[in-house]
Design a protein around this motif. Structure first.
Motif, PDB file in Angstrom:
ATOM      1  N   ILE A  73       0.803  -1.222   0.000  1.00  0.00           N
ATOM      2  CA  ILE A  73       0.000   0.000   0.000  1.00  0.00           C
ATOM      3  C   ILE A  73       0.838   1.275   0.000  1.00  0.00           C
ATOM      4  O   ILE A  73       0.545   2.211  -0.757  1.00  0.00           O
ATOM      5  CB  ILE A  73      -0.990  -0.021   1.181  1.00  0.00           C
ATOM      6  CG1 ILE A  73      -2.030  -1.104   0.912  1.00  0.00           C
ATOM      7  CG2 ILE A  73      -1.682   1.324   1.351  1.00  0.00           C
ATOM      8  CD1 ILE A  73      -2.903  -1.415   2.088  1.00  0.00           C
ATOM      9  N   VAL A 122       2.017   1.805  -3.469  1.00  0.00           N
ATOM     10  CA  VAL A 122       0.915   2.103  -4.390  1.00  0.00           C
ATOM     11  C   VAL A 122       0.528   3.575  -4.263  1.00  0.00           C
ATOM     12  O   VAL A 122       0.342   4.280  -5.262  1.00  0.00           O
ATOM     13  CB  VAL A 122      -0.299   1.190  -4.098  1.00  0.00           C
ATOM     14  CG1 VAL A 122      -1.548   1.701  -4.784  1.00  0.00           C
ATOM     15  CG2 VAL A 122      -0.009  -0.232  -4.559  1.00  0.00           C
ATOM     16  N   ILE A 123       0.415   4.048  -3.038  1.00  0.00           N
ATOM     17  CA  ILE A 123       0.033   5.454  -2.827  1.00  0.00           C
ATOM     18  C   ILE A 123       1.109   6.386  -3.369  1.00  0.00           C
ATOM     19  O   ILE A 123       0.803   7.401  -4.026  1.00  0.00           O
ATOM     20  CB  ILE A 123      -0.232   5.719  -1.334  1.00  0.00           C
ATOM     21  CG1 ILE A 123      -1.385   4.861  -0.830  1.00  0.00           C
ATOM     22  CG2 ILE A 123      -0.532   7.191  -1.099  1.00  0.00           C
ATOM     23  CD1 ILE A 123      -2.704   5.106  -1.530  1.00  0.00           C
ATOM     24  N   LEU A 175       0.775   6.470  -7.063  1.00  0.00           N
ATOM     25  CA  LEU A 175      -0.338   7.317  -7.508  1.00  0.00           C
ATOM     26  C   LEU A 175       0.005   8.790  -7.357  1.00  0.00           C
ATOM     27  O   LEU A 175      -0.324   9.609  -8.227  1.00  0.00           O
ATOM     28  CB  LEU A 175      -1.599   6.989  -6.706  1.00  0.00           C
ATOM     29  CG  LEU A 175      -2.284   5.664  -7.049  1.00  0.00           C
ATOM     30  CD1 LEU A 175      -3.410   5.367  -6.064  1.00  0.00           C
ATOM     31  CD2 LEU A 175      -2.827   5.672  -8.467  1.00  0.00           C
ATOM     32  N   VAL A 221      -6.579  19.216  -3.696  1.00  0.00           N
ATOM     33  CA  VAL A 221      -7.473  18.470  -2.799  1.00  0.00           C
ATOM     34  C   VAL A 221      -7.361  16.974  -3.085  1.00  0.00           C
ATOM     35  O   VAL A 221      -7.343  16.152  -2.156  1.00  0.00           O
ATOM     36  CB  VAL A 221      -8.930  18.961  -2.957  1.00  0.00           C
ATOM     37  CG1 VAL A 221      -9.890  18.048  -2.218  1.00  0.00           C
ATOM     38  CG2 VAL A 221      -9.071  20.382  -2.443  1.00  0.00           C
ATOM     39  N   VAL A 222      -7.280  16.618  -4.360  1.00  0.00           N
ATOM     40  CA  VAL A 222      -7.132  15.203  -4.717  1.00  0.00           C
ATOM     41  C   VAL A 222      -5.812  14.650  -4.166  1.00  0.00           C
ATOM     42  O   VAL A 222      -5.760  13.531  -3.639  1.00  0.00           O
ATOM     43  CB  VAL A 222      -7.208  15.016  -6.247  1.00  0.00           C
ATOM     44  CG1 VAL A 222      -6.820  13.602  -6.640  1.00  0.00           C
ATOM     45  CG2 VAL A 222      -8.615  15.314  -6.739  1.00  0.00           C
ATOM     46  N   GLY A 227      -6.266  14.183  -0.603  1.00  0.00           N
ATOM     47  CA  GLY A 227      -7.164  13.051  -0.426  1.00  0.00           C
ATOM     48  C   GLY A 227      -6.451  11.723  -0.583  1.00  0.00           C
ATOM     49  O   GLY A 227      -6.710  10.759   0.149  1.00  0.00           O
ATOM     50  N   LEU A 228      -5.527  11.672  -1.537  1.00  0.00           N
ATOM     51  CA  LEU A 228      -4.748  10.441  -1.724  1.00  0.00           C
ATOM     52  C   LEU A 228      -3.890  10.162  -0.501  1.00  0.00           C
ATOM     53  O   LEU A 228      -3.756   9.008  -0.065  1.00  0.00           O
ATOM     54  CB  LEU A 228      -3.857  10.559  -2.955  1.00  0.00           C
ATOM     55  CG  LEU A 228      -4.448  10.037  -4.266  1.00  0.00           C
ATOM     56  CD1 LEU A 228      -3.516  10.337  -5.413  1.00  0.00           C
ATOM     57  CD2 LEU A 228      -4.714   8.548  -4.183  1.00  0.00           C
ATOM     58  N   THR A 236      -6.222   8.916   2.171  1.00  0.00           N
ATOM     59  CA  THR A 236      -6.657   7.555   1.843  1.00  0.00           C
ATOM     60  C   THR A 236      -5.545   6.559   2.134  1.00  0.00           C
ATOM     61  O   THR A 236      -5.786   5.485   2.700  1.00  0.00           O
ATOM     62  CB  THR A 236      -7.052   7.465   0.362  1.00  0.00           C
ATOM     63  OG1 THR A 236      -8.096   8.410   0.107  1.00  0.00           O
ATOM     64  CG2 THR A 236      -7.551   6.082   0.005  1.00  0.00           C
ATOM     65  N   TYR A 269      -5.354   6.057   5.780  1.00  0.00           N
ATOM     66  CA  TYR A 269      -6.455   5.211   6.247  1.00  0.00           C
ATOM     67  C   TYR A 269      -6.181   3.734   5.934  1.00  0.00           C
ATOM     68  O   TYR A 269      -6.360   2.857   6.780  1.00  0.00           O
ATOM     69  CB  TYR A 269      -7.766   5.645   5.585  1.00  0.00           C
ATOM     70  CG  TYR A 269      -8.916   4.707   5.829  1.00  0.00           C
ATOM     71  CD1 TYR A 269      -9.259   3.738   4.888  1.00  0.00           C
ATOM     72  CD2 TYR A 269      -9.658   4.767   7.009  1.00  0.00           C
ATOM     73  CE1 TYR A 269     -10.294   2.858   5.118  1.00  0.00           C
ATOM     74  CE2 TYR A 269     -10.702   3.888   7.236  1.00  0.00           C
ATOM     75  CZ  TYR A 269     -11.020   2.934   6.287  1.00  0.00           C
ATOM     76  OH  TYR A 269     -12.051   2.055   6.521  1.00  0.00           O
ATOM     77  N   LEU A 270      -5.747   3.455   4.703  1.00  0.00           N
ATOM     78  CA  LEU A 270      -5.494   2.062   4.311  1.00  0.00           C
ATOM     79  C   LEU A 270      -4.336   1.471   5.108  1.00  0.00           C
ATOM     80  O   LEU A 270      -4.367   0.292   5.487  1.00  0.00           O
ATOM     81  CB  LEU A 270      -5.200   1.987   2.807  1.00  0.00           C
ATOM     82  CG  LEU A 270      -6.386   2.298   1.885  1.00  0.00           C
ATOM     83  CD1 LEU A 270      -5.929   2.375   0.440  1.00  0.00           C
ATOM     84  CD2 LEU A 270      -7.476   1.257   2.026  1.00  0.00           C
ATOM     85  N   ALA A 293      -5.311   0.310   8.517  1.00  0.00           N
ATOM     86  CA  ALA A 293      -6.010  -0.976   8.579  1.00  0.00           C
ATOM     87  C   ALA A 293      -5.052  -2.147   8.676  1.00  0.00           C
ATOM     88  O   ALA A 293      -5.434  -3.229   9.117  1.00  0.00           O
ATOM     89  CB  ALA A 293      -6.904  -1.137   7.344  1.00  0.00           C
TER      90      ALA A 293
END
Lengths: 198, 465
Positions: free
Chosen positions: A143, A146-147, A150, A176-177, A180-181, A184, A187-188, A191
């Protein structure tokens, strides 16, 4: 030439940082290269955008990077899971990065003639950053990577898009995107971090 | 008051406030009532016309300004807003029976506001950014709480993020095509970039393998909401491109490409449905087939002028809500959803099982169910274009039908000789029963939907007129 000098310097910076991000194994080095990459990318956007918009892009990128870093610092040492895909290893990654570099060198002048007024450093920076970001996405399932892939892809896209779109709304929404990434990704990552690590 | 503030900011604000609601019922009702109220406002209050209520004059404007750009909701978009908010109200009200209202309503309202904003922002190509923002907000809805995110969730994030730059670049290239319409190279580049952007955002074949995985890895009701909402908005976004650029909607190659990709998605969805043993993944395959049907409808609408896209929306929404709710009831606590685990569930959860089977058959176009009239119209339109395409259409429908019948066979099997009382709550039985009744009523009286979908073609200047 004087006006293009910062752009060429920024191109060298993004080349080194994007390659370093792609080749690094440790997340600390990855985030450091990401932050440097954003600095170079912001300088490239400054070629066409006002400094305020470029600064917003830079700050959004650094904040996203910091968000991921903060989440990872609270994690125990996550095992550096070997990607069970062949081929692998730093040598192969360096080879892939070299291909992207060759693509950037080959196509940047040609695209520059097609799209007047953008500038060779901007196009080369776009191809390098976005291309290595795409490679990052295609060569990992972890993850954090990956982030970062991106974020690199978006940063590369914004380098080019700054030359064709000067709207404050678009720049704001893309920032903002980016944020947001980062959220996100945080957050991931949260987990997969065991509770006893918190 | 401006329409964009009403239909974009209000849902987002209610979503944020509903985070503090502690009960499932409170959250479900907050979301449902808000959406119903916004749908009623869209239907009853004309945009850009002053209303006189006693001595008070009240007007909902169509335009708002943000950072130098306009957010416009024209009067012609009001029926679509009513449809979207009305269907979303059903999703939120049903979330209580599914037990996910506190997760769905806050984020779902924000996603809804962002997607409405994506259709209203001008120039409309900026919609790609807002669709991406909605996808980022959707991530916490996906995957099991406290579990590492599934690969399907990561794929969803990657594909939606990759689609955004392609669509933004396509918008820039299209502006160049408008300036130099005789440049074939530029036209081809714009078309390719637009196609790539939509393929990634809409999960067109073969970029749709994450959809069944998403259904399997996530709470079915939450994933079902996203698989319903995102394709609807992105298809409308795509129609706006066809409407705005004459060379796009008159290009035989593009329309044929849309039709072929739609058929491929229908066939792949049907084939995998026929072979699928997992009930949750079956909904994912059905969602792929539904998206394929919308692509076929887009192609036929642009070529023939008949409105074939909008009549699909209500039956699609009804079937997916019912199916997702039933799966949530069956799979409470993330129980496995494969055929072995579901064996005999027809005795303990009769309403949920009936809902799954009827929804699957409705998507497959079974007669007397909601999906049948629209599938007939699509089949008729395809037959006028190509007999072979009509045959492949039937093959896809047959696959979906087989998938539904296999589910029926799996769930009516006996798990033992002991009688087991039904385990569905009154609320669940009520909502599932209402959903089944809706599917049957829409199948028996399909023209009911024309009250809402009839004016929808007015959203566009050139399509379906």
């Amino acid at each position: 030439m004087t006006n293009e000098l910062p752009a060429w310097i920024a191109l060298v910076v993004v080349t080194i940082s994007a390659a370093g991000l792609f080749l690094s194994r440790d997340w600390r080095w990855g985030l450091a290269f990401m932050a440097i990459q954003y600095l170079g990318a912001a300088t490239l956007t400054w070629v066409h955008w006002p400094i305020g918009m470029s600064a917003a892009f830079l700050v959004a990128g650094w904040m996203s990077t910091a968000l991921i870093g903060m989440t990872l610092t609270s994690a125990p040492r996550l095992p550096d899971a070997m990607e069970w895909a062949w081929p692998q290893g730093r040598l192969f990654r360096a080879f892939m990065a070299g291909i992207v570099f060759v693509l950037a060198v080959t196509f940047s002048a040609r695209i520059d003639s097609f799209v007047a007024g953008v500038g060779t450093p901007v196009i080369a920076g776009t191809i390098l950053v976005a291309g290595l970001g795409l490679l990052q996405l295609g060569s990992t399932t972890q993850i954090p990577r990956v982030i970062l892939g991106l974020l690199s892809l978006l940063a590369g896209f914004e380098i080019f898009y700054a030359s064709v779109e000067g709207s404050i709304l678009v720049a704001g929404l893309l920032s903002v995107v980016t944020l947001g990434l980062g959220l996100t990704g945080s957050y991931l990552l949260g987990a997969i971090i065991p509770e006893e690590a918190e | 008051m401006s329409g964009p503030a009403l239909w974009i900011l209000v849902p987002m604000a209610v979503g944020a406030v509903s985070l503090i609601l502690l009960s499932e019922r409170g959250a479900a009702w907050a979301g449902g009532i808000t959406c119903l109220a916004l749908a009623a406002l869209a239907l009853l209050v004309p945009i850009d016309q002053a209303l006189l209520i006693g001595s008070l004059s009240f007007k909902v404007g169509s335009t708002a300004s943000l950072l130098g750009r306009s957010i416009i909701i024209p009067p012609a978009d009001a029926p679509f807003l009513a449809l979207l908010f009305g269907t979303s109200a059903l999703w939120f009200l049903g979330a209580e029976a599914a037990g996910v209202a506190r997760r769905l309503v806050p984020l779902g309202m924000v996603i809804l506001g962002l997607l409405i904003g994506s259709l209203a922002v001008q120039p409309f190509l900026y919609a790609a950014i807002m669709i991406e923002m909605a996808a980022l907000v959707a991530i916490p809805l996906l995957g099991a709480p406290g579990q590492p995110p599934a690969r399907a969730v990561i794929k969803f994030l990657i594909y939606e993020t990759l689609g955004m730059p392609c669509l933004l670049l396509a918008g820039w290239l299209l502006a160049g095509v408008e300036t130099s319409p005789g440049d074939p190279a530029l036209t081809i580049q714009a078309t390719v970039m637009l196609g790539m952007g939509f393929a990634l955002a809409l999960a067109v074949f073969p970029l749709n393998d994450w959809m069944p995985g998403l259904m399997e890895a996530s709470e079915p009701y939450l994933a079902g909401f996203l698989l319903w909402l995102f394709p609807v908005v992105i298809v409308i976004f795509g129609l706006s491109f066809l409407d705005s650029y004459a060379w796009l909607r008159t290009s035989t190659a593009i329309l044929n490409g849309l039709r072929v990709m739609g058929l491929l998605m229908l066939l792949s969805g049907g084939a995998w449905s026929a072979l699928e043993r997992n009930a949750a993944r079956l909904l994912g395959h059905a969602a792929i087939a539904e998206t394929g049907l919308m692509l076929i409808a887009m192609s036929l609408t642009a070529s023939s002028g008949d409105d074939l896209v909008f009549p699909l929306l209500i039956p699609r929404g009804a079937a997916m809500i019912l199916w997702a709710l039933a799966l949530s009831v069956l799979g409470r606590g993330f129980a496995p959803m494969d055929a072995t685990a579901l064996k005999g569930m027809g005795r303990t959860h009769p309403w949920a099982v009936a809902s799954v089977v009827l929804s699957a058959l409705s998507v497959a176009g079974f007669p007397l169910l909601a999906g049948f009239p629209d599938r007939i119209d699509l089949w008729d339109g395809l037959g006028a274009t190509s007999i072979l395409d009509a045959v492949w259409f039937l093959v896809g429908m047959a696959g979906l039908t087989l998938g539904g019948l296999r589910q029926l066979a799996a769930v009516i099997g006996e798990s033992g000789e002991q009688p087991i009382p039904p385990q569905e709550s009154v609320l669940q039985r009520g909502m599932l029963g209402a959903g089944i009744a809706l599917l049957v009523i829409l199948g028996l009286f399909p023209r009911i939907t024309e009250l809402l979908t009839g004016p929808l073609p007015l959203m566009f200047e050139h399509l379906a007129r």
